[in-house]
Design a protein around this motif. Sequence first.
Motif, PDB file in Angstrom:
ATOM      1  N   GLY A  90      44.977  41.527  41.669  1.00 39.24           N
ATOM      2  CA  GLY A  90      44.433  40.330  42.302  1.00 39.24           C
ATOM      3  C   GLY A  90      43.024  40.016  41.822  1.00 39.24           C
ATOM      4  N   LEU A  91      42.227  41.061  41.597  1.00 41.52           N
ATOM      5  CA  LEU A  91      40.881  40.868  41.080  1.00 41.52           C
ATOM      6  C   LEU A  91      40.930  40.236  39.687  1.00 41.52           C
ATOM      7  N   GLY A  92      41.851  40.724  38.857  1.00 42.33           N
ATOM      8  CA  GLY A  92      42.000  40.153  37.525  1.00 42.33           C
ATOM      9  C   GLY A  92      42.356  38.678  37.573  1.00 42.33           C
ATOM     10  N   GLN A  93      43.188  38.309  38.543  1.00 40.86           N
ATOM     11  CA  GLN A  93      43.554  36.901  38.695  1.00 40.86           C
ATOM     12  C   GLN A  93      42.338  36.065  39.081  1.00 40.86           C
ATOM     13  N   MET A  94      41.454  36.622  39.885  1.00 42.38           N
ATOM     14  CA  MET A  94      40.234  35.916  40.268  1.00 42.38           C
ATOM     15  C   MET A  94      39.352  35.643  39.054  1.00 42.38           C
ATOM     16  N   TYR A  95      39.418  36.517  38.052  1.00 45.01           N
ATOM     17  CA  TYR A  95      38.593  36.333  36.858  1.00 45.01           C
ATOM     18  C   TYR A  95      38.893  35.008  36.159  1.00 45.01           C
ATOM     19  N   VAL A  96      40.127  34.522  36.294  1.00 41.68           N
ATOM     20  CA  VAL A  96      40.483  33.255  35.640  1.00 41.68           C
ATOM     21  C   VAL A  96      40.603  32.109  36.639  1.00 41.68           C
ATOM     22  N   ASP A  97      40.830  32.435  37.902  1.00 42.61           N
ATOM     23  CA  ASP A  97      40.962  31.391  38.921  1.00 42.61           C
ATOM     24  C   ASP A  97      39.611  30.814  39.324  1.00 42.61           C
ATOM     25  N   ASP A  98      38.581  31.635  39.255  1.00 43.06           N
ATOM     26  CA  ASP A  98      37.257  31.213  39.696  1.00 43.06           C
ATOM     27  C   ASP A  98      36.327  31.119  38.496  1.00 43.06           C
ATOM     28  N   GLN A  99      35.869  29.919  38.204  1.00 43.20           N
ATOM     29  CA  GLN A  99      35.056  29.680  37.014  1.00 43.20           C
ATOM     30  C   GLN A  99      33.774  30.503  37.013  1.00 43.20           C
ATOM     31  N   ARG A 100      33.249  30.808  38.180  1.00 46.39           N
ATOM     32  CA  ARG A 100      32.012  31.569  38.243  1.00 46.39           C
ATOM     33  C   ARG A 100      32.227  32.972  37.690  1.00 46.39           C
ATOM     34  N   PHE A 101      33.378  33.581  38.011  1.00 45.42           N
ATOM     35  CA  PHE A 101      33.713  34.868  37.417  1.00 45.42           C
ATOM     36  C   PHE A 101      33.905  34.708  35.908  1.00 45.42           C
ATOM     37  N   THR A 102      34.663  33.683  35.528  1.00 44.39           N
ATOM     38  CA  THR A 102      34.973  33.474  34.116  1.00 44.39           C
ATOM     39  C   THR A 102      33.700  33.358  33.285  1.00 44.39           C
ATOM     40  N   LYS A 103      32.747  32.571  33.754  1.00 44.25           N
ATOM     41  CA  LYS A 103      31.504  32.377  33.004  1.00 44.25           C
ATOM     42  C   LYS A 103      30.743  33.682  32.849  1.00 44.25           C
ATOM     43  N   ASN A 104      30.657  34.458  33.915  1.00 46.23           N
ATOM     44  CA  ASN A 104      29.919  35.727  33.844  1.00 46.23           C
ATOM     45  C   ASN A 104      30.574  36.699  32.871  1.00 46.23           C
TER      46      ASN A 104
END
Length: 245
Positions: free
Chosen positions: A206-220
């Motif tokens: 689920g955490l890995g999915q958040m990496y792409v679902d939430d742009q703030r994670f993706t950018k970091n």
Amino acid sequence: MAMKVKELADLVGISVRTLHYYDEIGLLSPEEITDTGYRLYSNDNLEMLQQILFFRELGMPLKEIKQMISSSSFDKQVALLQHQKMLMEKRSQLDKLINTVEKSIKHMKGEIQMTNKEKFEGFDFSQNPYEQEARKRWGDEAVDESNAKVAGLSKDAQKAVSEIYTKLASIRTASPRSEEAQTAIKEWYDCLNNNFGTYSLDAFKGLGQMYVDDQRFTKNIDQYGEGLAAFMCEAMKHFADGNQK
């Protein structure tokens, strides 16, 4: 004129892997896939990708974007007007922060005097979106435990986190299912459990999915390499699925 996936990626400035992922989750599918397997994107695809990236720029999760653009009531022009409004609000906040920086410089030079209130104009800490999302997914107790551990994270642990991201970034063009990728992603799984609380395989996925679902994670995460977030998402999913008993 139809564009191949690499041409579109180069035009927009995103990774081919990101476009592949958008196709996999049904967010943006190419107009046509040739007999030889080439993805071909139309002008309509380009316009929809623009909409998606506008929503992403505003920090909206992919799941919500998909729901909106898939709705029969979705209107591109209305959406653009909404983008304009939200971006102008964002610009207004940035202008306030820039003004605060400029005044702070003059204050340090002795040219002006700032009040304590003026020193913090433009900042907005009314909510922590990362924490809110985490609390919604895993509960208050897990987040509180994670916050406490992050606050007390040693320099060695911080270095270990950075080294794992760097290692993953160096192999992000390989298959997420490869032995090399799975070995590296296991290091990330172990690091999380050793430093940030207890992560089940489902929570890790689920955490890995958040990496792409939430742009703030993706950018970091993508600061270490374009497309790293999508690569880690796929690698974490394969790791979790492959280790379920």
